[in-house]
Each structure stands twice: as C-alpha cells, then as structure tokens.
Scaffold this active site. Structure first.
Site, PDB file in Angstrom:
ATOM      1  N   ALA A  56       5.190  -4.642  18.745  1.00 55.98           N
ATOM      2  CA  ALA A  56       6.427  -5.023  19.436  1.00 55.98           C
ATOM      3  C   ALA A  56       7.519  -5.369  18.418  1.00 55.98           C
ATOM      4  O   ALA A  56       8.691  -5.018  18.603  1.00 55.98           O
ATOM      5  CB  ALA A  56       6.161  -6.209  20.362  1.00 55.98           C
ATOM      6  N   GLY A  77      -6.393  -6.949  23.481  1.00 56.33           N
ATOM      7  CA  GLY A  77      -5.415  -5.883  23.769  1.00 56.33           C
ATOM      8  C   GLY A  77      -5.605  -4.644  22.906  1.00 56.33           C
ATOM      9  O   GLY A  77      -4.643  -3.919  22.640  1.00 56.33           O
ATOM     10  N   PHE A  88       0.823  -1.223   0.000  1.00 57.76           N
ATOM     11  CA  PHE A  88       0.000   0.000   0.000  1.00 57.76           C
ATOM     12  C   PHE A  88       0.860   1.276   0.000  1.00 57.76           C
ATOM     13  O   PHE A  88       0.867   2.054  -0.959  1.00 57.76           O
ATOM     14  CB  PHE A  88      -0.921  -0.076   1.225  1.00 57.76           C
ATOM     15  N   ILE A  95      13.443  -9.705   2.186  1.00 59.01           N
ATOM     16  CA  ILE A  95      14.476  -8.907   2.867  1.00 59.01           C
ATOM     17  C   ILE A  95      15.254  -9.745   3.883  1.00 59.01           C
ATOM     18  O   ILE A  95      16.287  -9.299   4.391  1.00 59.01           O
ATOM     19  CB  ILE A  95      13.914  -7.633   3.550  1.00 59.01           C
ATOM     20  N   TYR A 136       2.563  -7.213  16.524  1.00 57.71           N
ATOM     21  CA  TYR A 136       2.973  -6.364  15.393  1.00 57.71           C
ATOM     22  C   TYR A 136       3.776  -5.174  15.895  1.00 57.71           C
ATOM     23  O   TYR A 136       4.911  -4.931  15.455  1.00 57.71           O
ATOM     24  CB  TYR A 136       1.743  -5.885  14.599  1.00 57.71           C
ATOM     25  N   ASN A 192      -2.094   5.964  11.230  1.00 59.00           N
ATOM     26  CA  ASN A 192      -2.906   5.111  10.337  1.00 59.00           C
ATOM     27  C   ASN A 192      -3.049   5.744   8.956  1.00 59.00           C
ATOM     28  O   ASN A 192      -3.627   6.828   8.839  1.00 59.00           O
ATOM     29  CB  ASN A 192      -4.318   4.943  10.906  1.00 59.00           C
ATOM     30  N   LYS A 223      -7.657  -4.008   6.158  1.00 59.17           N
ATOM     31  CA  LYS A 223      -7.595  -2.858   7.068  1.00 59.17           C
ATOM     32  C   LYS A 223      -8.969  -2.195   7.122  1.00 59.17           C
ATOM     33  O   LYS A 223      -9.767  -2.319   6.194  1.00 59.17           O
ATOM     34  CB  LYS A 223      -6.518  -1.861   6.596  1.00 59.17           C
ATOM     35  N   THR A 279       6.058   2.953  13.106  1.00 56.96           N
ATOM     36  CA  THR A 279       4.629   3.226  13.281  1.00 56.96           C
ATOM     37  C   THR A 279       4.355   3.912  14.614  1.00 56.96           C
ATOM     38  O   THR A 279       5.089   3.698  15.593  1.00 56.96           O
ATOM     39  CB  THR A 279       3.842   1.893  13.219  1.00 56.96           C
ATOM     40  N   ASP A 280       3.272   4.675  14.666  1.00 52.47           N
ATOM     41  CA  ASP A 280       2.892   5.298  15.942  1.00 52.47           C
ATOM     42  C   ASP A 280       2.464   4.248  16.968  1.00 52.47           C
ATOM     43  O   ASP A 280       2.384   4.539  18.165  1.00 52.47           O
ATOM     44  CB  ASP A 280       1.782   6.352  15.745  1.00 52.47           C
ATOM     45  N   GLU A 281       2.203   3.009  16.508  1.00 54.71           N
ATOM     46  CA  GLU A 281       1.779   1.957  17.449  1.00 54.71           C
ATOM     47  C   GLU A 281       2.869   1.610  18.458  1.00 54.71           C
ATOM     48  O   GLU A 281       2.582   1.005  19.487  1.00 54.71           O
ATOM     49  CB  GLU A 281       1.381   0.679  16.697  1.00 54.71           C
TER      50      GLU A 281
HETATM   51  P1  NAD Z   1       1.355  -3.638   3.271  1.00 56.21           P
HETATM   52  O1  NAD Z   1       1.013  -4.800   4.124  1.00 56.21           O
HETATM   53  O2  NAD Z   1       0.324  -3.052   2.380  1.00 56.21           O
HETATM   54  O3  NAD Z   1       2.603  -4.002   2.345  1.00 56.21           O
HETATM   55  C1  NAD Z   1       3.754  -4.636   2.829  1.00 56.21           C
HETATM   56  C2  NAD Z   1       4.630  -4.982   1.636  1.00 56.21           C
HETATM   57  O4  NAD Z   1       5.831  -5.595   2.122  1.00 56.21           O
HETATM   58  C3  NAD Z   1       3.979  -5.967   0.664  1.00 56.21           C
HETATM   59  O5  NAD Z   1       4.197  -5.566  -0.657  1.00 56.21           O
HETATM   60  C4  NAD Z   1       4.701  -7.282   0.966  1.00 56.21           C
HETATM   61  O6  NAD Z   1       4.763  -8.154  -0.148  1.00 56.21           O
HETATM   62  C5  NAD Z   1       6.080  -6.774   1.364  1.00 56.21           C
HETATM   63  N1  NAD Z   1       6.804  -7.719   2.233  1.00 56.21           N
HETATM   64  C6  NAD Z   1       6.349  -8.333   3.353  1.00 56.21           C
HETATM   65  N2  NAD Z   1       7.298  -9.128   3.875  1.00 56.21           N
HETATM   66  C7  NAD Z   1       8.388  -9.004   3.067  1.00 56.21           C
HETATM   67  C8  NAD Z   1       9.685  -9.561   3.078  1.00 56.21           C
HETATM   68  N3  NAD Z   1      10.055 -10.434   4.021  1.00 56.21           N
HETATM   69  N4  NAD Z   1      10.552  -9.200   2.111  1.00 56.21           N
HETATM   70  C9  NAD Z   1      10.185  -8.331   1.133  1.00 56.21           C
HETATM   71  N5  NAD Z   1       8.957  -7.777   1.058  1.00 56.21           N
HETATM   72  C10 NAD Z   1       8.069  -8.110   2.021  1.00 56.21           C
HETATM   73  O7  NAD Z   1       1.949  -2.558   4.268  1.00 56.21           O
HETATM   74  P2  NAD Z   1       1.772  -0.973   4.312  1.00 56.21           P
HETATM   75  O8  NAD Z   1       0.502  -0.661   4.997  1.00 56.21           O
HETATM   76  O9  NAD Z   1       2.058  -0.414   2.972  1.00 56.21           O
HETATM   77  O10 NAD Z   1       2.951  -0.595   5.332  1.00 56.21           O
HETATM   78  C11 NAD Z   1       4.256  -0.322   4.856  1.00 56.21           C
HETATM   79  C12 NAD Z   1       5.148   0.033   6.024  1.00 56.21           C
HETATM   80  O11 NAD Z   1       4.634   1.157   6.723  1.00 56.21           O
HETATM   81  C13 NAD Z   1       5.266  -1.071   7.072  1.00 56.21           C
HETATM   82  O12 NAD Z   1       6.587  -1.087   7.535  1.00 56.21           O
HETATM   83  C14 NAD Z   1       4.312  -0.644   8.175  1.00 56.21           C
HETATM   84  O13 NAD Z   1       4.717  -1.149   9.428  1.00 56.21           O
HETATM   85  C15 NAD Z   1       4.455   0.859   8.094  1.00 56.21           C
HETATM   86  N6  NAD Z   1       3.290   1.636   8.535  1.00 56.21           N
HETATM   87  C16 NAD Z   1       2.045   1.365   8.035  1.00 56.21           C
HETATM   88  C17 NAD Z   1       0.971   2.175   8.397  1.00 56.21           C
HETATM   89  C18 NAD Z   1      -0.430   1.925   7.856  1.00 56.21           C
HETATM   90  O14 NAD Z   1      -1.373   2.555   8.332  1.00 56.21           O
HETATM   91  N7  NAD Z   1      -0.621   1.076   6.861  1.00 56.21           N
HETATM   92  C19 NAD Z   1       1.177   3.239   9.278  1.00 56.21           C
HETATM   93  C20 NAD Z   1       2.460   3.483   9.785  1.00 56.21           C
HETATM   94  C21 NAD Z   1       3.515   2.663   9.392  1.00 56.21           C
HETATM   95  O1  DAU Z   2      -1.263   3.322  13.582  1.00 63.94           O
HETATM   96  C1  DAU Z   2      -0.512   2.824  12.517  1.00 63.94           C
HETATM   97  C2  DAU Z   2      -0.947   1.418  12.215  1.00 63.94           C
HETATM   98  O2  DAU Z   2      -2.256   1.516  11.628  1.00 63.94           O
HETATM   99  C3  DAU Z   2      -0.013   0.692  11.260  1.00 63.94           C
HETATM  100  O3  DAU Z   2       1.248   0.561  11.864  1.00 63.94           O
HETATM  101  C4  DAU Z   2      -0.581  -0.688  10.912  1.00 63.94           C
HETATM  102  O4  DAU Z   2       0.253  -1.339   9.961  1.00 63.94           O
HETATM  103  C5  DAU Z   2      -1.959  -0.498  10.325  1.00 63.94           C
HETATM  104  O5  DAU Z   2      -2.546  -1.753  10.058  1.00 63.94           O
HETATM  105  C6  DAU Z   2      -2.854   0.296  11.272  1.00 63.94           C
HETATM  106  O6  DAU Z   2      -3.131  -0.483  12.469  1.00 63.94           O
HETATM  107  P1  DAU Z   2      -4.592  -0.485  13.143  1.00 63.94           P
HETATM  108  O7  DAU Z   2      -4.712  -1.712  13.941  1.00 63.94           O
HETATM  109  O8  DAU Z   2      -4.876   0.805  13.806  1.00 63.94           O
HETATM  110  O9  DAU Z   2      -5.482  -0.551  11.808  1.00 63.94           O
HETATM  111  P2  DAU Z   2      -6.794  -1.418  11.439  1.00 63.94           P
HETATM  112  O10 DAU Z   2      -7.262  -0.918  10.118  1.00 63.94           O
HETATM  113  O11 DAU Z   2      -6.562  -2.870  11.596  1.00 63.94           O
HETATM  114  O12 DAU Z   2      -7.818  -0.964  12.576  1.00 63.94           O
HETATM  115  C7  DAU Z   2      -8.172   0.398  12.732  1.00 63.94           C
HETATM  116  C8  DAU Z   2      -9.204   0.485  13.852  1.00 63.94           C
HETATM  117  O13 DAU Z   2     -10.402  -0.165  13.434  1.00 63.94           O
HETATM  118  C9  DAU Z   2      -8.761  -0.207  15.121  1.00 63.94           C
HETATM  119  O14 DAU Z   2      -9.235   0.517  16.245  1.00 63.94           O
HETATM  120  C10 DAU Z   2      -9.458  -1.564  15.060  1.00 63.94           C
HETATM  121  C11 DAU Z   2     -10.754  -1.242  14.332  1.00 63.94           C
HETATM  122  N1  DAU Z   2     -11.287  -2.353  13.496  1.00 63.94           N
HETATM  123  C12 DAU Z   2     -10.454  -2.934  12.601  1.00 63.94           C
HETATM  124  C13 DAU Z   2     -10.890  -3.993  11.825  1.00 63.94           C
HETATM  125  C14 DAU Z   2      -9.959  -4.638  10.817  1.00 63.94           C
HETATM  126  C15 DAU Z   2     -12.597  -2.775  13.661  1.00 63.94           C
HETATM  127  O15 DAU Z   2     -13.359  -2.232  14.465  1.00 63.94           O
HETATM  128  N2  DAU Z   2     -13.032  -3.822  12.898  1.00 63.94           N
HETATM  129  C16 DAU Z   2     -12.229  -4.460  11.994  1.00 63.94           C
HETATM  130  O16 DAU Z   2     -12.701  -5.398  11.327  1.00 63.94           O
END
Ligand code: NAD
Ligand code: DAU
Length: 339
Positions: free
Chosen positions: A149, A272, A11, A60, A147, A176, A186, A123-125
């Site tokens: 951790a 959690g 993404f 990686i 995740y 997020n 998500k 991540t902010d998590e």
């Molecule tokens: P995503 O799950 O959409 O994509 C992850 C990508 O990494 C995929 O293309 C997958 O094929 C690749 N990948 C996974 N394991 C791999 C490996 N071992 N070697 C090579 N490639 C691998 O993730 P995203 O939401 O785009 O998140 C990208 C980064 O940003 C992550 O590090 C995530 O922790 C961080 N992040 C995400 C969010 C969010 O809201 N989505 C917020 C803050 C930080």
């Molecule tokens: O804060 C950054 C993080 O945001 C990233 O590091 C993660 O990679 C990303 O997945 C995201 O984590 P969240 O757990 O916050 O995202 P998610 O979309 O899974 O959930 C967002 C909120 O919605 C959370 O409070 C849980 C709730 N939720 C989620 C799902 C999937 C629901 O209520 N129902 C659901 O089915």
C-alpha cells in the site's frame, strides 16, 4: 549523464550501480542512502574507488540532504524504500515515511532541479494477487499489505507529478528479485543460508503460494532501458515470467545444497499472504527487454552465490537480524515443533 540513485547500498540498487557503471563509461552516479539495516556499503566494494561514483549518506525524507545530492543530476532512479512485507505487518510507520513521504521529497527536489527523467521503482505487489491471469499496466491496483500500500501511494504520487506538472516520471513495477547481495530476511537467501547452517526453513502455510523469481540483473537491465527509452508518464512491468511455488523453490534449494527435506517446517502463515503474483511484461519487451535468466537458472545462480559468499552474509545474521528473526519466527517454529 549524472544519475542520482537512491537506496544504492541495498540489494537491487547496488546491482544497478555496478551494472550501469560497467556499461556506461561516460556516466556519473551519486548514491544517496540512509544505510538502514538493509543498506551495506560492502555491496559496492568493487566501485568505491571509481571516480565516476560518489556516496552520500542521508535520508530521502531530508529535504536539505536531497537538494544537495540532486545538484547537477540529469536523472533520478529511486530504489530507496523499506522493502520487507513481514516487517511492514509488524511496524508500518517507517514504510509510510520512506515509501510515500520520501518519494514526495525526492519529487519536489527533482522538479526544482529540472531533471530530465525520474524513475520510480515500484513493485508488482501493488496489483495484489491473481489466481489465473498476468496483470498488465492498465489493471487496477489492489495492494493488500502495508508495504505494497505504501509503494502504491509512492507511485501514485509520482504519476500525479506527470499529470499535474508534466514532470517526466516513469514507473517500473518489478517482480520478486533474486541474485547476489539480497539481505537474508527475504525467502531465498533466508532458506539458503539456513539450510547451509542446518537450521529449519520456516515455510509459511501450505507453501503453495507462487512468485515470479526474476534475476536482479534482468531487473536492472530493464531499468537501464527505461532510462534510455522509457516514455514519460508510462508504467512498465518488469517480470521474467519465472513462476514457481514456494514449496517447489524450497525443494530446489535443498536439492542443490544436498540437504534433507526434514529441514522444511510449515509454520503459521503470513497475515494477508498474497497467494500469487503475475505480471505481463510485453510493454517492456516491446522496448527491447529480454531477460537472460529462466526460473531455475535465476534461483540456482542465487543459491550458488550464497554458497560462495559466506563472508558476506554470515556477519549479517547476527545483531539486528537475530532480534528480528526471534520476533518473526520463534513462536512460529515452537508451534511447529521445531525449536
Ligand atoms: P533493500 O531493502 O535491499 O534496500 C533498500 C535500500 O534503501 C537500503 O540500502 C536502505 O539503506 C535504503 N533506504 C531505506 N530507507 C531509506 C531512506 N529513508 N533514505 C535513503 N535510503 C534509504 O531493497 P531492494 O530489495 O533492493 O529494493 C529496492 C527497490 O526495489 C525498493 O523500492 C523496492 O520496493 C523495489 N522492489 C524490490 C523487489 C524485490 O524483490 N526485492 C521487487 C520489486 C521492486
Ligand atoms: O513481488 C515483489 C516483492 O517481492 C518486492 O516488492 C518486495 O520488496 C520483496 O520483498 C518481495 O516480496 P515477497 O513478500 O514476495 O518476498 P519474500 O521473500 O518475503 O517472500 C516470498 C514468498 O516466500 C512469499 O510467498 C512468502 C514466502 N515466505 C517468505 C519468508 C520470508 C515463506 O514462506 N517463509 C519466509 O520465512
């Protein structure tokens, strides 16, 4: 500048590659991606024939693949990770492998290749939840699920390379992200695509949890800025401050799609479940970062993208996704009387 982007088929990585190629005519990008369930080369359709872009299929954690992909690169941006909290609760092992050990392999190869900048996307998590403040980069880390951790482990390792080897690591901690091309596990793409298909929206617990819904393009422009002006050894929060409770976000999606609130099903909570994330991005703003999307604009832009791009997400909601969905939600939906 030649940049090794890892996880570029996911993404955020794919949005970053497209943004960076469009804004930097002289750059070259090597995209190393394992193509897990979350990786999708369709996301890069627009740039696949751009001669400045090259895709390498690999893990990686694989030293040989990483060393080859790293050759001639000036910088690394590590997006590659296992990213879904719910999956990490069910099966943490893969998270530890990619999000910690994978970072170690990348750091070693990058140091050997003497790259001038290594951005670890965190991540902010890692701060854990807060009820009343916005965390700054100085606050303590308190990750509370496998995740977050694992991500904390990866970024601490990266920062140790700055302290120990004077290696130019920068860590970003993003909120997020929302926007185009997010895998429909998500919450926003899941709820949007379920609502379009008149399926229930499984809202965890009371739905009063809060997230900072930052548009992916704003996150990507923050990373672009860190590549240019970030200070090695420093950590930067990347969050627009777009706070919204899950229940409000769900109502906004339904209202935009003209779907009834009866689709909302309150299901058993995530174990959690962190109630609220909040970060202070003043440090990045001081470098010149200014997000373009507010809360509603970020969410609605995403909802409208999914409405217009059924051909992208419909195929993703079968196969692996369906098995995952059954595992994650069937019992919960049955308990909530929403079979
Ligand atoms: P995503 O799950 O959409 O994509 C992850 C990508 O990494 C995929 O293309 C997958 O094929 C690749 N990948 C996974 N394991 C791999 C490996 N071992 N070697 C090579 N490639 C691998 O993730 P995203 O939401 O785009 O998140 C990208 C980064 O940003 C992550 O590090 C995530 O922790 C961080 N992040 C995400 C969010 C969010 O809201 N989505 C917020 C803050 C930080
Ligand atoms: O804060 C950054 C993080 O945001 C990233 O590091 C993660 O990679 C990303 O997945 C995201 O984590 P969240 O757990 O916050 O995202 P998610 O979309 O899974 O959930 C967002 C909120 O919605 C959370 O409070 C849980 C709730 N939720 C989620 C799902 C999937 C629901 O209520 N129902 C659901 O089915």
């Amino acid at each position: 500048m030649r940049i090794l982007v890892t996880g570029g088929a996911g993404f955020i990585g794919s949005n970053f590659i497209k943004l960076y190629l469009a804004r930097h005519p002289d750059c070259e990008i090597v995209n190393l991606d394992k193509l897990t369930y979350a990786g999708n080369l369709e996301n890069l359709h627009d740039v696949e024939s751009d001669e400045r872009y090259r895709f390498v299929h690999g893990d990686i954690c694989d030293e040989a693949v990483v060393a080859t992909a790293m050759r001639g690169c000036d910088a690394v941006v590590n997006f590659a990770a296992e990213t879904h909290v719910d999956r990490s609760i069910g099966d943490p092992a893969g998270f530890l492998k990619t999000d910690v050990f994978g970072v170690h392999v990348l750091l070693e190869a990058a140091r050997a290749a003497d790259v001038s900048r290594f951005i670890q996307i965190s991540t902010d998590e890692v701060y854990g939840p807060t009820l009343d403040c916005a965390f700054t980069e100085e606050d303590r880390l308190n990750p509370r699920n496998p995740y977050s951790a694992s991500k904390a482990g990866g970024e601490l390792l990266a920062r140790s390379y700055f302290e120990t080897y004077d290696f130019p690591v920068i860590v970003s901690r993003g909120a997020n992200n929302v926007g185009p091309n997010q895998y429909p596990e998500k919450v926003i793409p899941l709820f949007t695509t379920n609502a379009i298909e008149d399926l229930p929206l499984p809202l965890y617990g009371d739905g009063l949890q809060e997230r900072d819904y930052t548009h992916v393009l704003d996150h990507c422009s923050g990373i672009e800025l860190l590549l240019a002006r970030g200070v090695p050894g420093e950590v930067y929060n990347v969050g627009a401050g777009n706070h919204m409770k899950n229940i409000e976000m769900t109502h906004l999606i339904l209202e935009e799609l003209g779907k009834p609130e009866t689709l909302i099903k309150h299901v058993r909570d995530r174990a959690g479940h962190d109630v609220r994330y909040a970060i202070d991005a003043t440090k990045l703003r001081r470098l010149g970062w200014e997000p373009e999307f507010g809360t509603k604009a970020a969410i609605l832009d995403t909802v409208r993208w999914y409405v217009a791009n059924e051909a992208w997400w419909k195929p993703l909601k079968s196969g692996e996704f369906r098995e995952y969905y059954e595992r994650q939600y069937r019992e919960r939906l049955d308990e909530a009387g929403a079979a």
